[in-house]
Design a protein around this motif. Structure first.
Motif, PDB file in Angstrom:
ATOM      1  N   PHE A  32      48.028  34.685  38.050  1.00 54.66           N
ATOM      2  CA  PHE A  32      48.017  36.051  38.572  1.00 54.66           C
ATOM      3  C   PHE A  32      48.265  37.089  37.484  1.00 54.66           C
ATOM      4  CE2 PHE A  32      48.543  34.159  42.829  1.00 54.66           C
ATOM      5  CZ  PHE A  32      47.419  34.745  43.376  1.00 54.66           C
ATOM      6  N   ALA A  39      41.158  42.088  34.923  1.00 60.98           N
ATOM      7  CA  ALA A  39      40.654  43.288  35.593  1.00 60.98           C
ATOM      8  C   ALA A  39      40.831  44.511  34.706  1.00 60.98           C
ATOM      9  CB  ALA A  39      41.378  43.482  36.919  1.00 60.98           C
ATOM     10  N   VAL A  42      38.106  44.680  32.174  1.00 57.79           N
ATOM     11  CA  VAL A  42      36.853  45.217  32.723  1.00 57.79           C
ATOM     12  C   VAL A  42      36.874  46.740  32.617  1.00 57.79           C
ATOM     13  CG1 VAL A  42      35.420  45.424  34.766  1.00 57.79           C
ATOM     14  CG2 VAL A  42      36.606  43.301  34.317  1.00 57.79           C
ATOM     15  N   PHE A  43      38.038  47.306  32.954  1.00 62.23           N
ATOM     16  CA  PHE A  43      38.175  48.760  32.877  1.00 62.23           C
ATOM     17  C   PHE A  43      37.968  49.251  31.439  1.00 62.23           C
ATOM     18  CE2 PHE A  43      40.223  51.214  36.432  1.00 62.23           C
ATOM     19  CZ  PHE A  43      39.468  52.333  36.182  1.00 62.23           C
ATOM     20  N   MET A  46      34.545  49.600  30.136  1.00 63.14           N
ATOM     21  CA  MET A  46      33.738  50.710  30.637  1.00 63.14           C
ATOM     22  C   MET A  46      33.715  51.905  29.690  1.00 63.14           C
ATOM     23  SD  MET A  46      32.358  49.632  33.210  1.00 63.14           S
ATOM     24  CE  MET A  46      32.496  48.073  34.033  1.00 63.14           C
ATOM     25  N   PHE A  89      56.805  38.602  42.498  1.00 61.09           N
ATOM     26  CA  PHE A  89      56.214  37.290  42.758  1.00 61.09           C
ATOM     27  C   PHE A  89      57.065  36.178  42.149  1.00 61.09           C
ATOM     28  CE2 PHE A  89      52.452  34.318  42.216  1.00 61.09           C
ATOM     29  CZ  PHE A  89      52.387  34.022  43.564  1.00 61.09           C
TER      30      PHE A  89
ATOM     31  N   PHE B 128      40.864  55.549  42.338  1.00 61.61           N
ATOM     32  CA  PHE B 128      42.000  54.917  41.664  1.00 61.61           C
ATOM     33  C   PHE B 128      43.307  55.249  42.377  1.00 61.61           C
ATOM     34  CE2 PHE B 128      45.146  54.058  38.415  1.00 61.61           C
ATOM     35  CZ  PHE B 128      44.736  52.804  38.019  1.00 61.61           C
ATOM     36  N   PHE B 131      43.840  52.886  44.989  1.00 58.75           N
ATOM     37  CA  PHE B 131      44.452  51.652  44.497  1.00 58.75           C
ATOM     38  C   PHE B 131      45.970  51.803  44.419  1.00 58.75           C
ATOM     39  CE2 PHE B 131      46.183  49.854  40.501  1.00 58.75           C
ATOM     40  CZ  PHE B 131      46.260  48.537  40.886  1.00 58.75           C
ATOM     41  N   GLU B 135      48.878  49.806  46.490  1.00 59.17           N
ATOM     42  CA  GLU B 135      49.965  49.058  45.862  1.00 59.17           C
ATOM     43  C   GLU B 135      51.316  49.518  46.397  1.00 59.17           C
ATOM     44  OE1 GLU B 135      49.732  46.321  43.976  1.00 59.17           O
ATOM     45  OE2 GLU B 135      47.653  46.529  44.549  1.00 59.17           O
ATOM     46  N   ALA B 162      49.800  35.961  47.537  1.00 56.29           N
ATOM     47  CA  ALA B 162      48.756  35.459  46.659  1.00 56.29           C
ATOM     48  C   ALA B 162      47.413  36.126  46.972  1.00 56.29           C
ATOM     49  CB  ALA B 162      48.645  33.945  46.811  1.00 56.29           C
ATOM     50  N   LEU B 165      47.455  39.795  45.942  1.00 59.43           N
ATOM     51  CA  LEU B 165      47.388  39.986  44.490  1.00 59.43           C
ATOM     52  C   LEU B 165      45.958  39.784  43.998  1.00 59.43           C
ATOM     53  CD1 LEU B 165      50.555  38.211  43.114  1.00 59.43           C
ATOM     54  CD2 LEU B 165      49.952  40.599  42.922  1.00 59.43           C
ATOM     55  N   PHE B 166      45.320  38.774  44.539  1.00 61.09           N
ATOM     56  CA  PHE B 166      43.932  38.496  44.193  1.00 61.09           C
ATOM     57  C   PHE B 166      43.065  39.703  44.557  1.00 61.09           C
ATOM     58  CE2 PHE B 166      39.999  35.921  44.553  1.00 61.09           C
ATOM     59  CZ  PHE B 166      40.086  35.292  43.338  1.00 61.09           C
ATOM     60  N   ALA B 169      43.610  42.639  42.136  1.00 61.75           N
ATOM     61  CA  ALA B 169      42.912  42.502  40.852  1.00 61.75           C
ATOM     62  C   ALA B 169      41.457  42.919  41.013  1.00 61.75           C
ATOM     63  CB  ALA B 169      43.009  41.065  40.363  1.00 61.75           C
ATOM     64  N   PHE B 170      40.848  42.515  42.137  1.00 60.37           N
ATOM     65  CA  PHE B 170      39.447  42.903  42.343  1.00 60.37           C
ATOM     66  C   PHE B 170      39.310  44.380  42.654  1.00 60.37           C
ATOM     67  CE2 PHE B 170      38.711  38.386  42.526  1.00 60.37           C
ATOM     68  CZ  PHE B 170      37.510  38.305  41.846  1.00 60.37           C
ATOM     69  N   ILE B 172      41.094  46.710  41.172  1.00 63.04           N
ATOM     70  CA  ILE B 172      41.044  47.341  39.848  1.00 63.04           C
ATOM     71  C   ILE B 172      39.647  47.185  39.257  1.00 63.04           C
ATOM     72  CG2 ILE B 172      41.971  47.354  37.504  1.00 63.04           C
ATOM     73  CD1 ILE B 172      44.524  46.219  38.544  1.00 63.04           C
ATOM     74  N   ALA B 173      39.107  45.975  39.382  1.00 66.92           N
ATOM     75  CA  ALA B 173      37.759  45.747  38.857  1.00 66.92           C
ATOM     76  C   ALA B 173      36.749  46.654  39.550  1.00 66.92           C
ATOM     77  CB  ALA B 173      37.367  44.281  39.028  1.00 66.92           C
ATOM     78  N   CYS B 175      37.374  49.650  40.801  1.00 65.37           N
ATOM     79  CA  CYS B 175      37.536  50.979  40.210  1.00 65.37           C
ATOM     80  C   CYS B 175      36.805  51.037  38.875  1.00 65.37           C
ATOM     81  CB  CYS B 175      39.008  51.293  39.972  1.00 65.37           C
ATOM     82  SG  CYS B 175      39.975  51.500  41.448  1.00 65.37           S
ATOM     83  N   ALA B 176      36.945  49.950  38.085  1.00 64.86           N
ATOM     84  CA  ALA B 176      36.288  49.921  36.783  1.00 64.86           C
ATOM     85  C   ALA B 176      34.777  50.007  36.932  1.00 64.86           C
ATOM     86  CB  ALA B 176      36.677  48.640  36.043  1.00 64.86           C
ATOM     87  N   PHE B 177      34.215  49.242  37.884  1.00 58.06           N
ATOM     88  CA  PHE B 177      32.767  49.291  38.091  1.00 58.06           C
ATOM     89  C   PHE B 177      32.333  50.674  38.537  1.00 58.06           C
ATOM     90  CE2 PHE B 177      32.894  44.523  38.827  1.00 58.06           C
ATOM     91  CZ  PHE B 177      32.450  44.279  37.555  1.00 58.06           C
TER      92      PHE B 177
END
Lengths: 117, 494
Positions: A32, A39, A42-43, A46, A89, B128, B131, B135, B162, B165-166, B169-170, B172-173, B175-177
């Motif tokens: 995690f 992630a 990835v940012f 950009m 966590f 963002f 996001f 959180e 879990a 959290l997964f 992370a996506f 954030i990705a 937002c990046a895309f």
């Protein structure tokens, strides 16, 4: 540059997914922490290629195109949040370990509650 | 200016409550007063949004695409009212359920942080920032989930954490895309850019990723397994708040994303989402039928109803959006109410396992009437509140020609009725010699009053549907009218 960082992010996502799918708590935790960083990468990707660009400070600029500072600010926010969540966590896993005496996720859900027995 | 208050009041309440208040009685009074004030304030915001138009606030005075904006349009205002209503009734209910000495001192501040996160995710106009809001909400929910869980149940928090959290992370990705694709994170600005890119496959990929992220949060099939095991470990008052509100944030974001932000021509996306939501509603209701205790049944039902809302989104007409909004509003109230009934059953029968409950219809008929009205409303029996939303969704489905999906929705409605009747028979109707009813535990009386309050609201929605359907239509048209949203946020910027 873009290709390299995309590949790196892809590899990190893959590795962290692999770690998350393991049984051991420590590996899951590392998974995690790693996926949050994947992630963030990835940012960072950009922004594009930073070579040949100036820092985004107006006074020091010599007419070059500037890099984009925004993703870095956003990543910083994401890192702080990710840190808080990782700390939570970690503590949750420790508490589960104290109560259930196991550090394995598969094992944890195989056991039944003492009251059910 | 009004927009900032649904964020400022919970934040200040939580901080002041943590720092300044020492006595537990004082804390209860302070937090209850604040929650009541927030409810009144949100109603005022709703009234002014509906009478004098949507409000925008530019945080820090930065103009639109550069800074963060808060936007209170009709749908956001409706959701904020629903958050405040559920939070208020759950806080009051929690006072009855948990004695003042057993209440964890962090519970009330954490609820306020949760409300802050929820309100921010409804009001924000920036991806963002969304996001960050998620959180805030999720951290508060992690803490609340484990705060009063017993040592053995705490393991259920692990899958919850879990999967979220997964998902984060996506997110954030995502937002990046968005930043890479559109060069901006402001909703209105993304809408402008996305319209120029309309038809490009990258947009569909972006939509798919968004569907994954918010599908996890909303409990979409096959990503829902974390939900029905996690919610029952909380005290009922918190389970009601979580069950009522948390998954609906995911639904709201998808409404916003598909309605306001992305172009309206992504048919592939709608088809995938429609079938996933049909699977969600069907498997959710089957799961509910399999559970032997009230909180488990209700937790699985959350999923089934999320499926209904998602299905309505995929038809992409103002009428279907209005149906989704009306159904969501009804569902938040009724679902919280049913959880609270479950809590009263737990007080009276000392358990919510169906085989060990019973005799309640004879001993506490008022609670029984409350449950019956809420349960039939959930199943969609006319003229209760659930009927109108479901009816509109089915009409929208027929208009779109999706007969198979409509058939699944109708079967799901019947199965919902079946599992509600299971609770009714198990806990209320059957008389069992061996099951004691502890009416001497006076907590059930104020609990029934709170349930009654929610039932009355649900009845009002059911009996005066015109007013609420009109409101939902306004909200839906506001969601689907991109140009109005862009003008509202960006002014006359190109």
């Amino acid at each position: 540059m873009f290709l390299v960082s995309s590949l790196l992010a892809g590899i990190l996502f893959g590795v962290s997914t692999y770690l998350i799918l393991q049984g051991s708590f420590v590996r899951i935790l590392f998974g995690f922490i790693l996926i949050a960083n994947a992630a963030n990468l990835v940012f960072l990707a950009m922004i594009g290629d930073p070579r040949g660009r100036a820092a985004p400070v107006l006074a020091a600029n010599e007419g070059l195109p500037m890099t984009d500072p925004l993703p870095q600010a956003l990543i910083l926010t994401a890192i702080v949040i990710g840190f808080a969540v990782s700390a939570y966590f970690l503590f949750l896993l420790y508490r589960i370990f104290l109560d259930w005496k196991t550090t394995d996720a598969v094992d944890l859900f195989k056991k039944s509650k003492p009251t059910d027995v | 200016m009004q927009v900032i208050f649904p964020l400022l009041i919970p934040l200040l309440t939580a901080i002041l409550g943590l720092l300044a208040i020492r006595s537990s009685a004082g804390r209860r009074l302070f937090f209850a007063a604040s929650a009541g004030g927030q409810l009144l304030f949100s109603l005022w915001l709703l009234a002014s949004v509906f009478s004098s138009g949507s409000q925008v606030m530019y945080l820090g005075g930065w103009s639109a695409p550069y800074g963060i904006v808060l936007v209170a349009d009709p749908i956001a205002a409706i959701m904020v009212v629903l958050v405040c209503l559920t939070a208020f009734s759950c806080i009051l209910y929690g006072f009855q359920e948990t004695s003042i000495r057993n209440e964890h001192p962090l519970r009330l501040p954490l609820i306020q942080f949760l409300v802050l996160g929820l309100n921010l995710s409804f009001l924000t106009g920036d991806l963002f920032n969304l996001f960050v809001a998620f959180e805030v909400m999720l951290l508060a929910s992690y803490a609340l989930l484990t705060l009063e869980a017993d040592d053995w149940d705490v393991r259920q928090a692990f899958p919850y954490l879990a999967i979220n959290l997964f998902g984060s992370a996506f997110l954030i990705a995502l937002c990046a895309f968005a930043y890479g694709l559109f060069g901006t994170l402001n909703f209105a600005h993304i809408a402008v850019r996305a319209q120029e890119m309309s038809g490009e496959p990258l947009l569909v990929a972006f939509g798919m990723l968004a569907m994954l992220v918010f599908g996890i949060k909303a409990g979409l099939f096959p990503l829902y397994y974390w939900l029905p095991n996690a919610y029952p470990i909380m005290p009922i008052a918190l389970a009601a708040l979580f069950g009522g509100m948390l998954t609906k944030v995911g639904v709201y974001v998808l409404l916003r994303l598909f309605g306001t932000i992305l172009p309206h021509d992504m048919d592939l996306l709608y088809v995938v989402l429609a079938w996933l939501s049909a699977a969600t509603m069907f498997f959710g209701v089957l799961g509910a039928a399999s559970r032997p205790y009230i909180r488990g049944i209700l937790s699985f039902h959350i999923l089934s109803q999320v499926g209904f809302m998602m299905l309505a989104i995929t038809f992409m007409t103002p009428f279907a959006f209005a149906a989704a909004i009306l159904y969501m509003a009804h569902n938040i109230i009724v679902k919280s109410g049913l959880f609270l009934v479950g809590g009263a059953v737990m007080v009276l029968n000392r358990t919510d396992k169906l085989e060990n409950t019973g005799n309640l219809w004879v001993r506490t008929p008022v609670l029984g009437v409350g449950f019956l009205l809420l349960a039939l409303s959930l199943a969609g029996i006319p003229p209760l509140s659930g009927f109108w939303g479901k009816y509109m969704i089915i009409v929208a489905g027929f208009t779109a020609g999706e007969y198979v999906l409509v058939a699944i929705a109708i079967v799901t409605g019947l199965l919902t009725l079946f599992s509600m009747l299971k609770i009714w028979m198990g806990s209320f109707w059957q008389s069992k010699e061996s099951v004691p009813v502890v009416t001497s535990d006076r907590r059930w009386i104020p609990m029934t009053v709170i349930v009654g309050g929610l039932t009355v609201i649900s009845l009002i929605i059911g009996l005066l549907p015109e007013f609420f359907i009109q409101m939902a239509m306004t909200a839906a048209e506001g969601l689907l009218d991109k140009d109005a949203y862009i003008r509202l946020v960006l002014g006359d910027l190109p």
